[in-house]
Design an enzyme around this catalytic site. Structure first.
Site, PDB file in Angstrom:
ATOM      1  N   SER A 183       0.794  -1.059  -0.121  1.00 16.33           N
ATOM      2  CA  SER A 183       0.067  -0.029   0.056  1.00 16.33           C
ATOM      3  C   SER A 183       0.764   1.247  -0.038  1.00 16.33           C
ATOM      4  O   SER A 183       0.578   2.320  -0.788  1.00 16.33           O
ATOM      5  CB  SER A 183      -0.846   0.144   1.357  1.00 16.33           C
ATOM      6  OG  SER A 183      -1.878  -1.165   0.995  1.00 16.33           O
TER       7      SER A 183
ATOM      8  N   LYS B 157     -10.261  -5.700  10.337  1.00 18.10           N
ATOM      9  CA  LYS B 157     -11.164  -4.969   9.648  1.00 18.10           C
ATOM     10  C   LYS B 157     -12.425  -4.787  10.460  1.00 18.10           C
ATOM     11  O   LYS B 157     -13.290  -3.826  10.489  1.00 18.10           O
ATOM     12  CB  LYS B 157     -11.659  -5.623   8.246  1.00 18.10           C
ATOM     13  CG  LYS B 157     -10.236  -5.513   7.485  1.00 18.10           C
ATOM     14  CD  LYS B 157     -10.569  -5.979   6.092  1.00 18.10           C
ATOM     15  CE  LYS B 157      -9.152  -5.745   5.300  1.00 18.10           C
ATOM     16  NZ  LYS B 157      -9.080  -5.941   4.158  1.00 18.10           N
TER      17      LYS B 157
ATOM     18  N   ASN C 215     -12.082  -1.172   5.819  1.00 17.29           N
ATOM     19  CA  ASN C 215     -10.761  -1.267   5.487  1.00 17.29           C
ATOM     20  C   ASN C 215     -10.023   0.178   5.152  1.00 17.29           C
ATOM     21  O   ASN C 215      -9.172   0.338   4.767  1.00 17.29           O
ATOM     22  CB  ASN C 215     -10.357  -2.050   4.164  1.00 17.29           C
ATOM     23  CG  ASN C 215     -10.956  -1.389   2.731  1.00 17.29           C
ATOM     24  OD1 ASN C 215     -11.664  -0.428   2.931  1.00 17.29           O
ATOM     25  ND2 ASN C 215     -10.357  -1.621   1.620  1.00 17.29           N
TER      26      ASN C 215
ATOM     27  N   ASP D  97     -13.063  -2.773  -0.358  1.00 20.59           N
ATOM     28  CA  ASP D  97     -12.648  -4.168  -0.880  1.00 20.59           C
ATOM     29  C   ASP D  97     -13.392  -4.763  -1.786  1.00 20.59           C
ATOM     30  O   ASP D  97     -12.978  -5.079  -2.922  1.00 20.59           O
ATOM     31  CB  ASP D  97     -12.423  -5.184   0.332  1.00 20.59           C
ATOM     32  CG  ASP D  97     -11.179  -4.898   1.155  1.00 20.59           C
ATOM     33  OD1 ASP D  97     -10.256  -4.580   0.702  1.00 20.59           O
ATOM     34  OD2 ASP D  97     -11.122  -5.560   2.224  1.00 20.59           O
TER      35      ASP D  97
ATOM     36  N   ALA E  53     -14.305 -16.273   5.769  1.00 24.43           N
ATOM     37  CA  ALA E  53     -15.477 -15.407   6.309  1.00 24.43           C
ATOM     38  C   ALA E  53     -15.010 -14.464   7.387  1.00 24.43           C
ATOM     39  O   ALA E  53     -15.565 -13.867   8.211  1.00 24.43           O
ATOM     40  CB  ALA E  53     -16.396 -16.312   7.077  1.00 24.43           C
TER      41      ALA E  53
ATOM     42  N   ALA F  91     -11.957  -9.831   4.825  1.00 27.87           N
ATOM     43  CA  ALA F  91     -11.666  -9.543   3.623  1.00 27.87           C
ATOM     44  C   ALA F  91     -13.116 -10.034   2.733  1.00 27.87           C
ATOM     45  O   ALA F  91     -13.752  -9.397   1.903  1.00 27.87           O
ATOM     46  CB  ALA F  91     -10.684 -10.217   3.079  1.00 27.87           C
TER      47      ALA F  91
ATOM     48  N   GLY G 286      -4.044 -11.550  -6.160  1.00 29.98           N
ATOM     49  CA  GLY G 286      -4.612 -10.410  -5.381  1.00 29.98           C
ATOM     50  C   GLY G 286      -4.185  -8.876  -5.649  1.00 29.98           C
ATOM     51  O   GLY G 286      -4.716  -7.883  -5.069  1.00 29.98           O
TER      52      GLY G 286
HETATM   53  P1  NDP Z   1      -9.283 -12.317   8.865  1.00 33.35           P
HETATM   54  O1  NDP Z   1      -8.233 -12.711   9.778  1.00 33.35           O
HETATM   55  O2  NDP Z   1     -10.148 -11.127   9.094  1.00 33.35           O
HETATM   56  O3  NDP Z   1      -9.889 -13.475   8.163  1.00 33.35           O
HETATM   57  C1  NDP Z   1      -9.067 -14.734   8.035  1.00 33.35           C
HETATM   58  C2  NDP Z   1      -9.841 -15.624   7.330  1.00 33.35           C
HETATM   59  O4  NDP Z   1      -9.111 -16.737   6.835  1.00 33.35           O
HETATM   60  C3  NDP Z   1     -11.130 -16.377   8.263  1.00 33.35           C
HETATM   61  O5  NDP Z   1     -12.086 -16.940   7.446  1.00 33.35           O
HETATM   62  C4  NDP Z   1     -10.249 -17.717   8.735  1.00 33.35           C
HETATM   63  O6  NDP Z   1     -10.919 -18.814   8.934  1.00 33.35           O
HETATM   64  C5  NDP Z   1      -9.456 -17.957   7.426  1.00 33.35           C
HETATM   65  N1  NDP Z   1      -8.142 -18.735   7.422  1.00 33.35           N
HETATM   66  C6  NDP Z   1      -7.108 -18.427   8.145  1.00 33.35           C
HETATM   67  N2  NDP Z   1      -6.264 -19.450   8.113  1.00 33.35           N
HETATM   68  C7  NDP Z   1      -6.756 -20.393   7.481  1.00 33.35           C
HETATM   69  C8  NDP Z   1      -6.343 -21.373   6.899  1.00 33.35           C
HETATM   70  N3  NDP Z   1      -5.013 -21.842   7.072  1.00 33.35           N
HETATM   71  N4  NDP Z   1      -6.963 -22.417   6.278  1.00 33.35           N
HETATM   72  C9  NDP Z   1      -8.159 -22.053   6.082  1.00 33.35           C
HETATM   73  N5  NDP Z   1      -8.778 -20.876   6.332  1.00 33.35           N
HETATM   74  C10 NDP Z   1      -8.088 -19.949   7.143  1.00 33.35           C
HETATM   75  O7  NDP Z   1      -8.262 -11.730   7.505  1.00 33.35           O
HETATM   76  P2  NDP Z   1      -9.060 -10.881   6.005  1.00 33.35           P
HETATM   77  O8  NDP Z   1     -10.366 -11.549   6.058  1.00 33.35           O
HETATM   78  O9  NDP Z   1      -8.571  -9.416   6.416  1.00 33.35           O
HETATM   79  O10 NDP Z   1      -7.978 -11.353   5.204  1.00 33.35           O
HETATM   80  C11 NDP Z   1      -7.771 -12.573   4.573  1.00 33.35           C
HETATM   81  C12 NDP Z   1      -6.806 -12.516   3.340  1.00 33.35           C
HETATM   82  O11 NDP Z   1      -7.004 -11.589   2.281  1.00 33.35           O
HETATM   83  C13 NDP Z   1      -5.584 -11.951   3.938  1.00 33.35           C
HETATM   84  O12 NDP Z   1      -4.461 -12.927   3.300  1.00 33.35           O
HETATM   85  C14 NDP Z   1      -5.335 -10.563   3.165  1.00 33.35           C
HETATM   86  O13 NDP Z   1      -3.869 -10.258   3.007  1.00 33.35           O
HETATM   87  C15 NDP Z   1      -6.042 -10.809   2.023  1.00 33.35           C
HETATM   88  N6  NDP Z   1      -6.642  -9.581   1.457  1.00 33.35           N
HETATM   89  C16 NDP Z   1      -6.057  -8.997   0.321  1.00 33.35           C
HETATM   90  C17 NDP Z   1      -6.803  -8.067  -0.203  1.00 33.35           C
HETATM   91  C18 NDP Z   1      -6.287  -7.212  -1.456  1.00 33.35           C
HETATM   92  O14 NDP Z   1      -6.545  -6.290  -1.736  1.00 33.35           O
HETATM   93  N7  NDP Z   1      -5.730  -8.197  -2.420  1.00 33.35           N
HETATM   94  C19 NDP Z   1      -7.759  -7.367   0.444  1.00 33.35           C
HETATM   95  C20 NDP Z   1      -8.184  -7.873   1.670  1.00 33.35           C
HETATM   96  C21 NDP Z   1      -7.372  -8.790   2.072  1.00 33.35           C
HETATM   97  P3  NDP Z   1     -11.717 -18.846  10.610  1.00 33.35           P
HETATM   98  O15 NDP Z   1     -12.765 -17.923  10.690  1.00 33.35           O
HETATM   99  O16 NDP Z   1     -11.993 -20.508  10.638  1.00 33.35           O
HETATM  100  O17 NDP Z   1     -10.627 -18.271  11.568  1.00 33.35           O
END
Ligand code: NDP
Length: 287
Positions: free
Chosen positions: A21, A75, A96, A111, A137, A140, A251
């Site tokens: 960013s 977030k 975000n 997003d 979930a 993002a 992404g």
């Molecule tokens: P959060 O921490 O809010 O959520 C993480 C999510 O990933 C949860 O649903 C979690 O499941 C799941 N998870 C974590 N580890 C694993 C695993 N090993 N196997 C399966 N599921 C897993 O993170 P965000 O939602 O904010 O971000 C998610 C990803 O998206 C990140 O990698 C981030 O960098 C990327 N991103 C990229 C963007 C872009 O512009 N390219 C914008 C926004 C995000 P559970 O609920 O069970 O914990």
């Protein structure tokens, strides 16, 4: 906009070292002829709120903090910190983008708009009528869902490691899905369905170096498989997609598009994205 001080922004998250960013926003600033500073703000997991408040209240060498982007895993917390919310942030329940307005902070979520723009305009894939799978979930996925549904796919399935979080997410979006004529379902990772036109990995599996959390049967040959992650961490997912005949996409496009939308929220001008995305693709090209 102030003319006597430099406006200061940051991306707040944990981890945050990988974030592109700062580079993207400096490119946008140069392109639109604006002067600003943009930095990374590593927030301890239990101290997001105090770290962001300190940043908002600090003046660094004449630079005044005007807002921040928020990334994993804050977030939902960011949404709660603000006094007012855009409709898309309210639908997501996650933010975000924060803007430190004097009358109170504004929370937005760019997003979903960034993701949809990357899928439809940059990758040329239509979402209308498509069968879409969203893995994850967290913040993002929450940000992406409203914008995806608004494009009227035929079906959208949300799957997640913790099924209750996916259920809560689809529950919050059920009226929105109905208004747009979309069948919205929650399914467990092991039985989330087959042959989707568009598969979106909105989980942190790649960021954490984990396996792709669903079976390859979710892919349709010729379909799109997009991982929100980018750089080396996304390579496993992209390889998996290509191995099974889908078009893999990282992404980076979403990242640049959501940033352009955030820049417009802060600065009132929407920068062009093509050249920034091209320069990032060169930066991240496989050695
Ligand atoms: P959060 O921490 O809010 O959520 C993480 C999510 O990933 C949860 O649903 C979690 O499941 C799941 N998870 C974590 N580890 C694993 C695993 N090993 N196997 C399966 N599921 C897993 O993170 P965000 O939602 O904010 O971000 C998610 C990803 O998206 C990140 O990698 C981030 O960098 C990327 N991103 C990229 C963007 C872009 O512009 N390219 C914008 C926004 C995000 P559970 O609920 O069970 O914990």
């Amino acid at each position: 906009m102030s003319t006597s001080s430099i406006d200061r922004y940051a991306v707040a998250g944990n981890p945050v070292a990988h974030s592109q960013s700062p580079y993207i926003h400096q490119q946008f600033a140069e392109q639109t002829g604006q002067l600003l500073q943009y930095e990374r703000l590593l927030c301890p997991l239990e101290a997001f709120s105090s770290t962001v408040k300190n940043f908002a209240n600090s003046v660094d060498d004449g630079a005044v903090s005007r807002g921040c982007n928020v990334t994993v895993p804050f977030k939902f917390e960011a949404f709660k910190l603000a006094q007012s919310h855009t409709p898309r942030a309210r639908l997501a329940g996650a933010a975000n983008t924060l803007r430190f307005d004097q009358e109170g902070w504004l929370a937005d979520n760019t997003d979903g708009a960034g993701l949809v723009r990357d899928i439809q305009d940059n990758a040329g894939v239509e979402l209308a009528g498509a069968k879409v799978l969203v893995i994850g979930a967290g913040g993002a996925a929450a940000g992406a869902l409203g914008a995806l549904l608004a494009e009227r796919p035929h079906t959208l399935v949300v799957t997640n490691r913790s099924l209750d979080k996916a259920q809560a997410l689809t529950h919050n979006h059920s009226a929105w899905a109905e208004n747009h004529g979309v069948q919205l379902h929650t399914r467990p990772l092991q039985h989330c369905g087959e042959h989707f036109d568009v598969v979106i990995n909105a989980s942190s599996s790649s960021l954490q170096g984990g396996e792709v959390p669903v079976a390859a049967t979710v892919l349709r040959p010729g379909g799109l498989a997009l991982d929100m992650m980018y750089g080396a961490a996304a390579r496993g997912f992209l390889h998996w997609a290509q191995e099974h005949g889908a078009h893999g996409r990282d992404g980076l496009g979403m990242l640049v598009e959501q940033a352009a939308e955030a820049f417009a929220v802060w600065r009132g001008v929407r920068p062009r994205t093509e050249s920034v995305l091209t320069s990032l693709r060169i930066k991240f090209a496989t050695p």
